[in-house]
Design a protein around this motif. Structure first.
Motif, PDB file in Angstrom:
ATOM      1  N   HIS A 145       0.580  -1.099   0.103  1.00  0.00           N
ATOM      2  CA  HIS A 145       0.014  -0.225  -0.458  1.00  0.00           C
ATOM      3  C   HIS A 145       0.862   1.296  -0.101  1.00  0.00           C
ATOM      4  O   HIS A 145       0.300   2.366  -0.587  1.00  0.00           O
ATOM      5  CB  HIS A 145      -0.603   0.027   0.767  1.00  0.00           C
ATOM      6  CG  HIS A 145      -1.557   1.619   2.071  1.00  0.00           C
ATOM      7  ND1 HIS A 145      -2.406   2.161   0.496  1.00  0.00           N
ATOM      8  CD2 HIS A 145      -1.498   2.068   3.065  1.00  0.00           C
ATOM      9  CE1 HIS A 145      -2.297   3.195   1.585  1.00  0.00           C
ATOM     10  NE2 HIS A 145      -1.966   3.438   2.573  1.00  0.00           N
ATOM     11  N   GLN A 146       1.420   0.982   1.010  1.00  0.00           N
ATOM     12  CA  GLN A 146       2.875   2.461   0.805  1.00  0.00           C
ATOM     13  C   GLN A 146       3.098   3.009  -0.404  1.00  0.00           C
ATOM     14  O   GLN A 146       3.801   3.973  -0.763  1.00  0.00           O
ATOM     15  CB  GLN A 146       3.821   2.136   2.409  1.00  0.00           C
ATOM     16  CG  GLN A 146       2.723   2.491   3.803  1.00  0.00           C
ATOM     17  CD  GLN A 146       4.276   2.238   4.512  1.00  0.00           C
ATOM     18  OE1 GLN A 146       4.241   1.323   5.150  1.00  0.00           O
ATOM     19  NE2 GLN A 146       3.442   2.734   5.771  1.00  0.00           N
ATOM     20  N   GLY A 147       3.906   1.536  -0.833  1.00  0.00           N
ATOM     21  CA  GLY A 147       4.731   1.108  -2.307  1.00  0.00           C
ATOM     22  C   GLY A 147       4.138   2.197  -3.657  1.00  0.00           C
ATOM     23  O   GLY A 147       4.424   3.096  -3.917  1.00  0.00           O
ATOM     24  N   LEU A 148       3.157   1.521  -3.673  1.00  0.00           N
ATOM     25  CA  LEU A 148       1.621   2.199  -4.595  1.00  0.00           C
ATOM     26  C   LEU A 148       1.783   4.146  -3.912  1.00  0.00           C
ATOM     27  O   LEU A 148       1.849   4.787  -5.424  1.00  0.00           O
ATOM     28  CB  LEU A 148       0.483   1.521  -4.064  1.00  0.00           C
ATOM     29  CG  LEU A 148       0.693   0.200  -4.748  1.00  0.00           C
ATOM     30  CD1 LEU A 148      -1.081  -0.350  -4.227  1.00  0.00           C
ATOM     31  CD2 LEU A 148       0.612   0.202  -6.761  1.00  0.00           C
ATOM     32  N   LEU A 149       1.743   4.291  -2.884  1.00  0.00           N
ATOM     33  CA  LEU A 149       1.813   6.079  -2.524  1.00  0.00           C
ATOM     34  C   LEU A 149       2.674   6.537  -2.838  1.00  0.00           C
ATOM     35  O   LEU A 149       2.337   7.603  -3.519  1.00  0.00           O
ATOM     36  CB  LEU A 149       1.196   5.885  -1.697  1.00  0.00           C
ATOM     37  CG  LEU A 149       0.397   5.554  -0.548  1.00  0.00           C
ATOM     38  CD1 LEU A 149      -0.129   6.101   0.775  1.00  0.00           C
ATOM     39  CD2 LEU A 149      -0.921   6.104  -1.433  1.00  0.00           C
TER      40      LEU A 149
END
Length: 375
Positions: free
Chosen positions: A25-29
């Protein structure tokens, strides 16, 4: 928007499963892609992250039922481009699977070790019941599956999954660069008793093989381990820590084994930075984040074949054996007999591999491409 759901982000309830969901999730952000994550929490858990919604659990703990999640989830599903399920057989899977199918939203399932024979053999009856109630419908609806290793893809095929499977590993966010003063402060958190430290950082659970490590440690030549200690970090699962401590007493190695409990955030960083060598003698894994994290701190690693990370061994960052006494003893002796220069070189080789291929931002790019392809 990518909409993720998982059972929990708490160290014991969510473990590596939750950390993987959060990391992706943080990587996508990080790469500028809209993402949101829904999960459950206990009344006392207060950690928060960007674009993460946590709902208090009620009822039996293993159902991960959160009554207030429903309304918010339905709204989010309507706006989602793709749904991502991290883990199986819990209430969030029922909720997001049911409404995702009704709204024709593509569903991705991230396997994370759930098709490993060791895992499949546990709680078989409960899983069959839940599978019949709702997970079978989700499995049939999944657009594509993410396996974290080729071995996991093979396990999914053996289970009967015919839908597309992409092999995309777990990742890490690289640790921050620290000043000399910051490092001194971190070293004070978990001071060593002996000159060198072997780190175990994972859940205290039978599958992690900590009992194998202690039995091997007690049988090693004392001249080899005289300057070494074992530091155990991680949450206790179902009281297993008491068994492990009793085993340490029985083996008469209490003076060289310390237990520090669960760590997160800056304490977790301090734990990794306090080590000279990392070990995960696991009997069963998907793709363990703990090994990736250890390598990101330039720690040389001892792992088993069940960690499913042969690339680290091939890159020179790890010693690797089977999850059984004789094999672990052999690789542990090799690691302890190595000089400081070799261990440092292995640590740097592992860090270079992780920096090059296993950052969450790079994994997120591949997940986004797979969603465009299949969803």
């Amino acid at each position: 928007m990518h909409l993720h759901f998982t059972q929990s982000l708490e160290p014991l309830q969510g473990a590596g499963l939750g950390r993987s969901a959060l990391g992706l999730h943080q990587g996508l952000l990080q790469i500028g892609v809209d993402s949101s994550l829904f999960t459950t929490r206990s009344n006392t858990f207060s950690n928060q992250w960007d674009e993460v919604r946590q709902f208090v659990r009620r009822g039996p703990s293993k159902t991960f039922f959160a009554p207030r999640m429903g309304t918010e989830a339905r709204k989010a599903i309507r706006d989602a481009r793709c749904l991502h399920g991290h883990g199986f057989y819990v209430y969030p899977n029922f909720l997001f699977g049911h409404h995702g199918r009704k709204l024709s939203k593509p569903l991705v399932y991230h396997i994370q070790g759930f098709f490993d024979p060791w895992i499949l053999a546990r709680s078989r009856l409960k899983k069959r019941i839940v599978h019949a109630l709702f997970e079978k419908a989700n499995f049939r609806y999944v657009s594509w599956w993410r396996a974290v290793s080729p071995k996991e893809r093979q396990q999914a095929r053996a289970y009967g999954i015919a839908t597309p499977i992409e092999v995309l590993p777990n990742g890490v966010h690289l640790p921050p660069t620290r000043t000399v003063e910051e490092m001194k402060s971190l070293f004070k958190c978990f001071p060593k008793v002996r000159e060198k430290r072997l780190i175990f950082l994972s859940r205290i659970h039978p599958k992690k093989g900590l009992d194998l490590l202690l039995k091997v440690w007690s049988d090693l030549d004392q001249a080899l381990v005289r300057n070494w200690e074992i530091a155990v970090f991680g949450p206790d699962e179902r009281g297993y820590l008491a068994e492990i401590k009793a085993l340490a007493r029985q083996l008469n190695i209490e003076d060289s084994v310390s237990f520090f409990g669960s760590v997160s955030g800056i304490d977790k960083e301090a734990a990794f930075r306090s080590g000279n060598l990392f070990v995960l003698p696991s009997r069963s894994e998907g793709f363990p984040l703990a090994v990736l994290e250890a390598a990101s701190y330039a720690l040389p690693v001892i792992q088993t074949t069940e960690c499913n990370f042969p690339e680290l061994t091939e890159a020179g960052g790890a010693w690797e054996g089977e999850p059984e006494i004789d094999s672990i003893k052999q690789v542990l002796e090799s690691a302890l007999r190595a000089d400081d220069k070799e261990r440092q070189q292995r640590g740097e080789a592992g860090k270079a591999l992780v920096s090059r291929n296993y950052q969450w931002s790079a994994i997120a790019v591949q997940v986004e491409a797979a969603c465009k392809k299949y969803c």
